[in-house]
Design a protein around this motif. Structure first.
Motif, PDB file in Angstrom:
ATOM      1  N   GLY A   1      21.136  47.469  12.535  1.00 21.79           N
ATOM      2  CA  GLY A   1      20.822  46.756  13.758  1.00 21.79           C
ATOM      3  C   GLY A   1      21.949  46.716  14.774  1.00 21.79           C
ATOM      4  N   TYR A   2      22.988  47.531  14.568  1.00 17.74           N
ATOM      5  CA  TYR A   2      24.119  47.543  15.502  1.00 17.74           C
ATOM      6  C   TYR A   2      23.951  48.590  16.608  1.00 17.74           C
ATOM      7  N   GLN A   3      22.899  49.410  16.502  1.00 21.26           N
ATOM      8  CA  GLN A   3      22.531  50.366  17.549  1.00 21.26           C
ATOM      9  C   GLN A   3      21.018  50.359  17.686  1.00 21.26           C
ATOM     10  N   THR A   4      20.527  50.693  18.867  1.00 17.82           N
ATOM     11  CA  THR A   4      19.076  50.796  19.056  1.00 17.82           C
ATOM     12  C   THR A   4      18.595  52.244  18.970  1.00 17.82           C
ATOM     13  N   GLU A   5      19.525  53.186  19.080  1.00 20.31           N
ATOM     14  CA  GLU A   5      19.215  54.600  18.875  1.00 20.31           C
ATOM     15  C   GLU A   5      20.435  55.271  18.256  1.00 20.31           C
ATOM     16  N   LEU A   6      20.208  56.473  17.704  1.00 19.55           N
ATOM     17  CA  LEU A   6      21.281  57.145  16.966  1.00 19.55           C
ATOM     18  C   LEU A   6      22.309  57.736  17.917  1.00 19.55           C
TER      19      LEU A   6
END
Length: 331
Positions: free
Chosen positions: A207-212
């Motif tokens: 959950g620390y990024q919304t996309e790779l």
């Protein structure tokens, strides 16, 4: 259930340890031929390789993104799957480097990730299209390395057919240092990204990024871990590739390294994660065949092939078992 924060920390720590073992395991890919031909002293070659591994790691992030999204479904994978997969590949790398077997860290990572993911969610979690593309690349790379190196060696033989051996060695000694550096750069470009991809995937799942995406600190830490592992050096693997597989002179080393590095840098830019180990080993065999088939020590080559064949199923089983053991962390 264990706090996801600590699982993300565990994945990142294990990814950096994997990157270290990858550098330690795959030092031979960059310097085995330059050491085998006595063009550079081992420690000089290792320091050069470590520095260029570091530089190469910043070449591209295409392979990192492929590792992060083309093997397993990022929306279905869990942090415990990543912990189990990394633990499996680290154990495999340590065992094979101590045995002196130049197996593929790429195969090992993919096999362990597939095994752990299947244990978690079944075969539906696998990204079949991306996985097939990656596996084709892994299988073709040693063959392509052998063909390109064979052609390079034949061209060299034609161009230097009437030259004395002393002059040939004098010409190719600096060229081989360049080609070894190119190989070290390409190794960093191809292999450091694999740990980056797993770390980015952990940040996404946690959950620390919304996309790779591949943050700068991920690039730097992965590059440093691989460079440090390379600086340690896997001496048994260096000996296997550099002197036991085929008799090497400076032209052979130049041809093998240039062929392998060209292939690796090209596919890294395309985002296809291939094996540096398989590519350079295939290239060395190609240079040997260009002289005569008997110059390749086929008994050694056979052992290497056996190790290659065992890597994918072996690490998949290890990943599956380790996830099964660690699955309580998700409940």
């Amino acid at each position: 259930m264990l706090d996801p924060f600590w699982l993300v920390v565990a994945v990142i720590a294990l990814a950096l340890i994997f990157d270290f073992t990858n550098g330690w395991h795959d030092t031979a890919n960059a310097i085995a031929t330059v050491v085998g031909t006595r063009t550079l002293k081992p420690y000089t070659a290792i320091l050069m390789a470590a520095g260029l591994n570091l530089v190469g790691a910043f070449f591209s992030t295409a392979v990192a993104k492929a590792i992060g999204k083309d093997i397993v479904n990022p929306k279905a994978v869990t942090l415990v799957v990543l912990v189990a997969a990394l633990a499996a590949v680290i154990i495999w790398n340590v065992i094979t480097v101590l045995m002196g077997l130049p197996t593929s860290s790429s195969h090992a990572l993919i096999g362990s990730l597939v095994g752990a993911a299947v244990a978690s969610a079944g075969f539906d979690i696998l990204q079949s299209k991306g996985l097939i593309t990656i596996l084709i690349g892994l299988l073709i790379s040693p063959v392509l390395g052998a063909i390109v190196a064979f052609i390079f060696m034949k061209i060299i033989r034609v161009l230097f057919a009437n030259q004395p051996a002393s002059r040939v060695k004098r010409v190719f000694k600096p060229l081989q240092i360049f080609s070894s550096g190119f190989m070290a750069f390409s190794h960093g470009a191809a292999d450091a990204q694999k740990a980056m991809g797993i770390m980015a995937l952990a940040l996404l799942v946690g959950g620390y990024q919304t996309e790779l995406n591949i943050p700068t600190w991920v690039k730097i830490s992965a590059a440093l871990a691989m460079a440090f592992g390379t600086a340690i050096g896997g001496w048994k693997v260096i000996q296997t590739i550099g002197s036991r597989l085929s008799r090497l002179e400076t032209p052979h080393g130049f041809a093998a390294e240039t062929a392998a590095a060209t292939i690796l840098t090209t596919v890294a830019g395309m985002g296809i994660p291939v094996s540096t180990t398989h590519t350079i080993t295939g290239s060395i065999i190609g240079t040997g065949i260009a002289e005569r088939i008997r110059s390749v020590r086929w008994t050694v080559a056979k052992k290497i092939v056996y190790a290659w064949v065992l890597t994918l199923p072996g690490t998949a089983i290890m990943g599956y078992v380790l996830y099964t053991v660690l699955s309580f962390l998700e409940h």
